[in-house]
Design a protein around this motif. Structure first.
Motif, PDB file in Angstrom:
ATOM      1  N   VAL A  69       0.814  -1.212   0.000  1.00  0.00           N
ATOM      2  CA  VAL A  69       0.000   0.000   0.000  1.00  0.00           C
ATOM      3  C   VAL A  69       0.849   1.265   0.000  1.00  0.00           C
ATOM      4  CG1 VAL A  69      -1.685   1.329   1.343  1.00  0.00           C
ATOM      5  CG2 VAL A  69      -1.978  -1.134   1.052  1.00  0.00           C
ATOM      6  N   THR A  70       1.974   1.234   0.714  1.00  0.00           N
ATOM      7  CA  THR A  70       2.754   2.464   0.893  1.00  0.00           C
ATOM      8  C   THR A  70       4.045   2.489   0.100  1.00  0.00           C
ATOM      9  OG1 THR A  70       4.125   1.741   2.775  1.00  0.00           O
ATOM     10  CG2 THR A  70       1.887   2.506   3.260  1.00  0.00           C
ATOM     11  N   GLY A  71       4.601   1.332  -0.223  1.00  0.00           N
ATOM     12  CA  GLY A  71       5.894   1.295  -0.905  1.00  0.00           C
ATOM     13  C   GLY A  71       7.062   1.679  -0.016  1.00  0.00           C
ATOM     14  N   LYS A  72       6.839   1.823   1.288  1.00  0.00           N
ATOM     15  CA  LYS A  72       7.901   2.275   2.183  1.00  0.00           C
ATOM     16  C   LYS A  72       8.588   1.142   2.932  1.00  0.00           C
ATOM     17  CE  LYS A  72       7.868   6.506   1.024  1.00  0.00           C
ATOM     18  NZ  LYS A  72       7.526   7.629   1.885  1.00  0.00           N
ATOM     19  N   LEU A  73       8.124  -0.095   2.765  1.00  0.00           N
ATOM     20  CA  LEU A  73       8.858  -1.268   3.235  1.00  0.00           C
ATOM     21  C   LEU A  73       9.204  -2.127   2.028  1.00  0.00           C
ATOM     22  CD1 LEU A  73       6.917  -2.515   6.418  1.00  0.00           C
ATOM     23  CD2 LEU A  73       8.853  -0.932   6.299  1.00  0.00           C
ATOM     24  N   LYS A  74      10.391  -2.723   2.063  1.00  0.00           N
ATOM     25  CA  LYS A  74      10.824  -3.646   1.018  1.00  0.00           C
ATOM     26  C   LYS A  74      11.190  -4.961   1.698  1.00  0.00           C
ATOM     27  CE  LYS A  74      10.556  -0.445  -2.159  1.00  0.00           C
ATOM     28  NZ  LYS A  74       9.477  -0.483  -3.181  1.00  0.00           N
ATOM     29  N   LEU A  75      10.331  -5.967   1.530  1.00  0.00           N
ATOM     30  CA  LEU A  75      10.537  -7.240   2.215  1.00  0.00           C
ATOM     31  C   LEU A  75      11.489  -8.140   1.437  1.00  0.00           C
ATOM     32  CD1 LEU A  75       6.894  -8.130   3.351  1.00  0.00           C
ATOM     33  CD2 LEU A  75       8.648  -6.876   4.599  1.00  0.00           C
ATOM     34  N   HIS A  76      12.403  -8.770   2.179  1.00  0.00           N
ATOM     35  CA  HIS A  76      13.347  -9.744   1.635  1.00  0.00           C
ATOM     36  C   HIS A  76      13.236 -10.981   2.533  1.00  0.00           C
ATOM     37  CE1 HIS A  76      15.242  -6.355  -0.560  1.00  0.00           C
ATOM     38  NE2 HIS A  76      15.022  -5.692   0.569  1.00  0.00           N
ATOM     39  N   ILE A  77      12.510 -12.006   2.082  1.00  0.00           N
ATOM     40  CA  ILE A  77      12.121 -13.112   2.944  1.00  0.00           C
ATOM     41  C   ILE A  77      12.985 -14.341   2.671  1.00  0.00           C
ATOM     42  CG2 ILE A  77      10.208 -14.569   3.687  1.00  0.00           C
ATOM     43  CD1 ILE A  77       8.314 -12.405   2.520  1.00  0.00           C
ATOM     44  N   LEU A  78      13.553 -14.881   3.746  1.00  0.00           N
ATOM     45  CA  LEU A  78      14.348 -16.096   3.685  1.00  0.00           C
ATOM     46  C   LEU A  78      13.726 -17.155   4.584  1.00  0.00           C
ATOM     47  CD1 LEU A  78      17.961 -14.648   4.063  1.00  0.00           C
ATOM     48  CD2 LEU A  78      16.957 -15.548   1.963  1.00  0.00           C
ATOM     49  N   LEU A  79      13.816 -18.400   4.160  1.00  0.00           N
ATOM     50  CA  LEU A  79      13.444 -19.493   5.038  1.00  0.00           C
ATOM     51  C   LEU A  79      14.571 -19.727   6.033  1.00  0.00           C
ATOM     52  CD1 LEU A  79      11.912 -22.028   2.494  1.00  0.00           C
ATOM     53  CD2 LEU A  79      10.782 -20.163   3.726  1.00  0.00           C
ATOM     54  N   ARG A  80      14.197 -20.049   7.276  1.00  0.00           N
ATOM     55  CA  ARG A  80      15.222 -20.330   8.284  1.00  0.00           C
ATOM     56  C   ARG A  80      15.682 -21.783   8.106  1.00  0.00           C
ATOM     57  NH1 ARG A  80      13.623 -20.729  14.475  1.00  0.00           N
ATOM     58  NH2 ARG A  80      12.585 -22.476  13.481  1.00  0.00           N
TER      59      ARG A  80
END
Length: 206
Positions: free
Chosen positions: A88-99
Motif C-alpha cells: 500500500v505504501t511502498g515504504k517497506l521492502k521485504l526480503h524473505i528467507l526461510l530459516r
C-alpha cells in the motif's frame, strides 16, 4: 519480542541475503501450509489514514530482512501486515528467507532471551545498509494474550492432562485442540497487533 544478544550481520552477508530472498508473492506461491490464513490476514489488515500519512512521510523505503516459514503461527499473524504496508505504501521492502540450514548464521545473530532464535525475525535496514532495529515473533501484548488464552483453554478442559507441559510434550489430540483454539483467538487481536507493530516501527524509523 525482547532480544538477548544481537551480533548483526556483515554488509556482504546482507547483500547476499537480499539477492537470495523471496518477495512476499513468491513466499505465498511457495507456501504449503496456512495459505488461506495468510491471505485472510492480508485482506483484513487495513491501514488508517493516520498510518498511511505516517508512512507517506518517510523520506526513503526501509528494507526488511525476514526469516520465516509458512507453518509458523506468528508468521501467519503478522507477516501479512508487513506485506500490506509494503504493497500500500511502498515504504517497506521485504526480503524473505526461510530459516533453513543455509540461513542459520543469520538466525544465530538475533537470539531471544532463551538463547534461541525464533521466527519470524524482522531486521530493518535503511537504504545505506545501516541496521535500524529488530522485531522478533510478536508484540509483547500478544504474548500476554496467548498466556490468557492458554489459561482459558485449560479451564475449559479440566479433564485433560498436561497443563504445565511444553507444547511438544502434550498428547497429540490435546496439542491439536490447543493449537486450534489459538487459531480461533488470534484473529480477534489483529487491530491490537497492528497498532503495536506500527508503534514499534515508529520507534526505530523516527
Amino acid at each position: 519480542m525482547s532480544i538477548q544478544k544481537v551480533t548483526g550481520i556483515s554488509q556482504e552477508r546482507r547483500e547476499r541475503a537480499f539477492r537470495e530472498a523471496l518477495t512476499y508473492p513468491q513466499f505465498i506461491g511457495n507456501a504449503q501450509v496456512n495459505v488461506d490464513r495468510l491471505q485472510d490476514n492480508y485482506d483484513h489488515y487495513v491501514l488508517s489514514e493516520q498510518e498511511l500519512a505516517y508512512f507517506a512521510g518517510l523520506a526513503e523505503p526501509v528494507h526488511v530482512l525476514v526469516l520465516a516459514h509458512d507453518w509458523c503461527g506468528d508468521v501467519v499473524a503478522n507477516l501479512p501486515l508487513f506485506a500490506k504496508i509494503e504493497q500500500v505504501t511502498g515504504k517497506l521492502k521485504l526480503h524473505i528467507l526461510l530459516r533453513d540450514p543455509d540461513n542459520q548464521d543469520i538466525a544465530a545473530a538475533y537470539l531471544q532471551e532463551d538463547g534461541k532464535n525464533h521466527i519470524p525475525t524482522y531486521v530493518f535496514f535503511d537504504e545505506a545498509g545501516e541496521e535500524l532495529g529488530v522485531f522478533i515473533e510478536r508484540p509483547d501484548v500478544i504474548t500476554a494474550r496467548i498466556r490468557d488464552w492458554k489459561d482459558e483453554f485449560w479451564e475449559q478442559h479440566p479433564q485433560w492432562q498436561g497443563r504445565d507441559l511444553a507444547l511438544a510434550e502434550l498428547d497429540e489430540d490435546v496439542r491439536k485442540a490447543f493449537l486450534a483454539y489459538l487459531k480461533e483467538q488470534r484473529p480477534k487481536e489483529r487491530n491490537q497487533e497492528q497498532t503495536a507493530i506500527i508503534e514499534f516501527l515508529r520507534t526505530i524509523l523516527n
